[in-house]
Scaffold this motif. Structure first.
Motif, short mmCIF file in Angstrom:
data_model
loop_
_atom_site.label_atom_id
_atom_site.label_comp_id
_atom_site.label_asym_id
_atom_site.label_seq_id
_atom_site.Cartn_x
_atom_site.Cartn_y
_atom_site.Cartn_z
N PRO A 189 0.84 -1.21 0.00
CA PRO A 189 0.00 0.00 0.00
C PRO A 189 0.87 1.25 0.00
O PRO A 189 1.96 1.27 0.56
CB PRO A 189 -0.78 -0.12 1.32
N ASN A 223 -5.74 -4.32 5.59
CA ASN A 223 -5.56 -5.15 6.79
C ASN A 223 -6.89 -5.59 7.37
O ASN A 223 -7.04 -6.74 7.81
CB ASN A 223 -4.76 -4.39 7.85
N SER A 238 -3.73 1.04 3.56
CA SER A 238 -3.17 -0.05 4.35
C SER A 238 -4.17 -0.53 5.40
O SER A 238 -4.34 -1.74 5.62
CB SER A 238 -1.87 0.39 5.02
N LYS A 239 -4.86 0.40 6.06
CA LYS A 239 -5.83 0.03 7.09
C LYS A 239 -6.97 -0.79 6.51
O LYS A 239 -7.41 -1.78 7.11
CB LYS A 239 -6.39 1.30 7.75
#
Length: 494
Positions: A420, A430, A426-427
């Motif tokens: 990312p 995940n 990214s969050k």
């Protein structure tokens, strides 16, 4: 590698050795230098003394011209050049002979050795004597070695763009280099000059050290961060490594012949069939190679064999063809011939076409960049596509609809799930992985048309954007809230 601090500057001899040092997590300061550059030598004295001032950090040195792979990885286009690492990641850079800035930046990543006291620029005087410091400062002032190109890179004016366009088109073969052909100022430039002389082509040159506006502007204009830069008929071929590889394989000469470049023995090759006049015999290919090439050529209605990928072309001619296909909204498959030498060499024989890119429509060779451009301008390209039954002219809205429906759960993000490019993306990645949700993704940084179009299409101005069965769920905050409430997996599993 056995890297250490305490005043020791370690010479890096390979990218693997560098990766090992960076991966240890210890603060690392990396100095790119060149033996011919006085500024490098002066700053190396400061660098060595700083390694004593900051014994807990690793101070590494790379001879830029001897390690082109490392230099290109960190976009080194001038020396001295410094890269600062913390926690295994590059966090800052410095170009030029600026000892005070070097000391301050080292202090930021390595920290003061005296708790509670500022580490720089005072730290520079702890091991580096006043004579060393003053001599480097004087040298930097005299030679203006500390340059700030950030303002130039923030935008290229229309006037500068026009000047750059005129420069790259000023000669059929044009080299932007450090120094001039008779007196190159870096080893990379010297190598390309030697190659062009061996190819027996006339070429123009421009000393980028003489004009910083051209030097910095060309990086953005060409989307190529280093020098030298070699152009043919106004199109970027590449830098030193690419020129060397093409020369050794014979492809550089093929490109010159295909584009009617005059050879110094006064033989001129011109005409539409220039690229087809090879002496290669298709019968020289094995049955397995022939079968593989036929499979690749038939992998789609339109197939482009190019250098690099459509989003990351490795030569100007490949970029031009990819751009034309996009302008005409033609869906196409591509193959990066730099990744497979069997295909790269075999296709020249199979097609009796000596250079790249090569474009095929319904299994038939169309040609390279010059032919495709001529067909686009004359209208023949659209006529051919219609005759072959190849769809083209898809609207952006149609494309976006197809993308958002390409997977039941679809994430438009910056970067890829494995890499990312922003914290919000990214969050979301995940969260989806931790919830065990399978999803498709699209890197909006790779396609500006999709990036901007999707904002209007979804009426959602930011990224990432998460879709389920073609319907927008929302961005990072909404995904985080749904996960917290236990709604995310249930919603995406419907």
């Amino acid at each position: 590698m056995a890297a250490g601090g305490g005043g020791a500057v370690i010479e890096i001899k390979s990218k693997a050795e560098l990766d090992s040092a960076i991966g240890g997590g210890t603060p690392v300061i990396l100095h790119f230098w060149a033996s011919w550059c006085d500024a490098s030598k002066h700053m190396d004295q400061v660098f060595s003394h700083l390694s004593t001032d900051f014994p807990l950090a690793h101070f590494l040195r790379v001879e830029a011209e001897e390690q082109p792979e490392i230099s290109e990885t960190y976009s080194v286009s001038a020396v001295p050049y410094f890269v600062f690492f913390k926690g295994g990641k590059a966090v800052d850079t410095l170009e030029g002979a600026d000892p005070s800035s070097l000391a301050n930046k080292v202090a930021k990543v390595a920290g003061s050795i005296i708790p509670g006291e500022p580490a720089a620029p005072a730290s520079l005087g702890m091991a580096a004597g006043p004579a060393v410091l003053e001599s480097v400062k004087a040298f930097a002032k005299e030679t203006h070695a500390s340059e700030n190109g950030s303002q130039l890179l923030s935008g290229t004016s229309d006037g500068l763009k026009k000047r750059l366009q005129e420069l790259v088109n000023s000669h059929p073969v044009m080299l932007f280099m450090k120094g001039n052909p008779e007196s190159p100022q870096c080893g990379f430039s010297k190598k390309v000059v030697d190659i062009l002389r061996k190819e027996k082509v006339e070429f123009g040159s421009f000393d980028i050290l003489s004009d910083n506006k051209v030097r910095e502007g060309l990086k953005k204009f060409a989307n190529w961060p280093t020098f030298p830069q070699l152009y043919c008929k106004g199109e970027l071929i590449g830098g030193c490594d690419i020129a060397i590889a093409m020369h050794e394989s014979g492809e550089l000469g093929d490109v010159f012949r295909d584009h009617g470049i005059q050879i110094l023995d006064n033989k001129v090759l011109t005409g539409p069939d220039v690229g087809k006049g090879g002496t290669m015999d298709p019968s020289g290919l094995s049955a397995a190679t022939t079968s593989r090439l036929q499979t690749l050529i038939g992998s789609g209605p339109v197939v482009l064999f190019m250098k690099g990928k459509p989003d990351e072309p490795r030569c100007g001619f490949s970029r031009k063809v990819a751009d034309i296909l996009r302008q005409e909204k033609i869906k196409f498959e591509s193959f990066d011939i730099l990744t497979d030498d069997e295909v790269r060499q075999g296709l020249k024989i199979y097609s009796n076409w000596s250079s790249y890119p090569q474009l095929y429509i319904k299994g038939e060779l169309i040609g390279g960049s010059d032919i495709l451009l001529e067909m686009q301008q004359s209208g023949e390209l659209k006529k051919l596509l219609a005759e072959k039954g190849v769809p083209f002219g898809e609207s952006l809205e149609d494309r976006l609809k197809q993308l958002v429906n390409s997977s039941p759960v679809m994430l438009f993000m910056k970067g890829t799930p494995d890499a990312p490019k922003c914290g919000f993306s990214s969050k979301v990645v995940n969260s989806l992985k931790e919830e065990g949700v399978d999803f498709g993704s699209f890197d909006i940084l790779s396609d500006e048309e999709v990036r901007q179009g999707l904002k209007s299409f979804s009426n959602w101005p930011t990224f990432p954007q998460l879709y389920h069965k073609g319907e927008l769920i929302g961005g990072c905050d909404i995904v985080m809230e749904m996960r917290k409430n236990g709604e995310l997996k249930d919603t995406l599993s419907d």
